[in-house]
Design a protein around this motif. Sequence first.
Motif: not given
Length: 312
Positions: A132-137, A151-161, A185-194
């Motif tokens: 599992s790889f996600v950036d929404w903690s 693995k989790v890659y914490p992000a906050h805001g458009h640029e970080e995501y 499983m791979a989760y990608l969060g930047a589209v939502d933040e945008t």
Amino acid sequence: MTKPLLRYLLSVFLIATIVLPAVLSADDQVPTRRALLIGIDGLRADALKAAKTPHIDALIESGAFTENTQILGERYQENDTISGPGWSSFLTGVWADKHGVHDNSFTGKNYTEYPHFFHYVKVQFPQAKTHSFVDWSPIDEHIVSDADVHKVYPAHGHEEYTKQDREVTRDAVKTLREDDCHVVMAYLGAVDETGHRYGFHPSVSAYTTAIERVDAQVGLMIRAMRSRPNFDAEDWLVVISTDHGGQGLGHGGGHSIDEIRTTFLIVSGQPAKVGKIEEQTYLVDVPVTVLTHVGVKIDPEWELDGQARGLK
């Protein structure tokens, strides 16, 4: 103790201590089929069509596809149309009255009785390798279980995501290319933040650009998967969907808004039935489709709400 919890605990105990060692050979403990599940947060289906997405388009053309996937069920619709309940349904295969998550506080979560779908992979195939790889903690903090690698890659805001989506992709690509992985499983969060910053709509250039960036990342994962030495014999399925759409700058309270509650489902690969999925599909169908392909026998006592869709 509730009956579902008792059944769950008994099944885990029996499988772990008695049944599996007795009946499973080494070959039986791993699936012969594999799956890549990609979740793209906040991706509207009409914006997916408007954006230039050659990699996702190719998966649609070679697989099963629908733009009528509902993020709320017919039986229960009391949860908010946001990520906490959305990804809970996406990953457990049950609606919020079972998994207990109605908003992003995760108050009332009930993943003990209704766990992440990796759990069921391990019930059937104890030696399967799950990643599992996600950036929404919160997904990693609350939902993920039975993952050999998470693995989790914490992000906050458009640029970080945007940055962390690249990190998710990098590690997913490495795993798909090099590791003996069975379900990824791979989760990608930047589209939502945008969407939250600029707007959820196909006419918003920043939003479609974010989708095009994710398409390139999907392409890297697919290329890595297909580069595996034994790819032709591994029978991979690729499933892509989202937790909700959006309208304006948000998606909360979207129970009666089609642009929020109606999304898409892609089921692609040799096992997929090519063409439009005619049946009504739901968010809870996502993990059940993966489980069915991998070879997990769905037990009615798990009380899953989803069904397998798009398979031959």
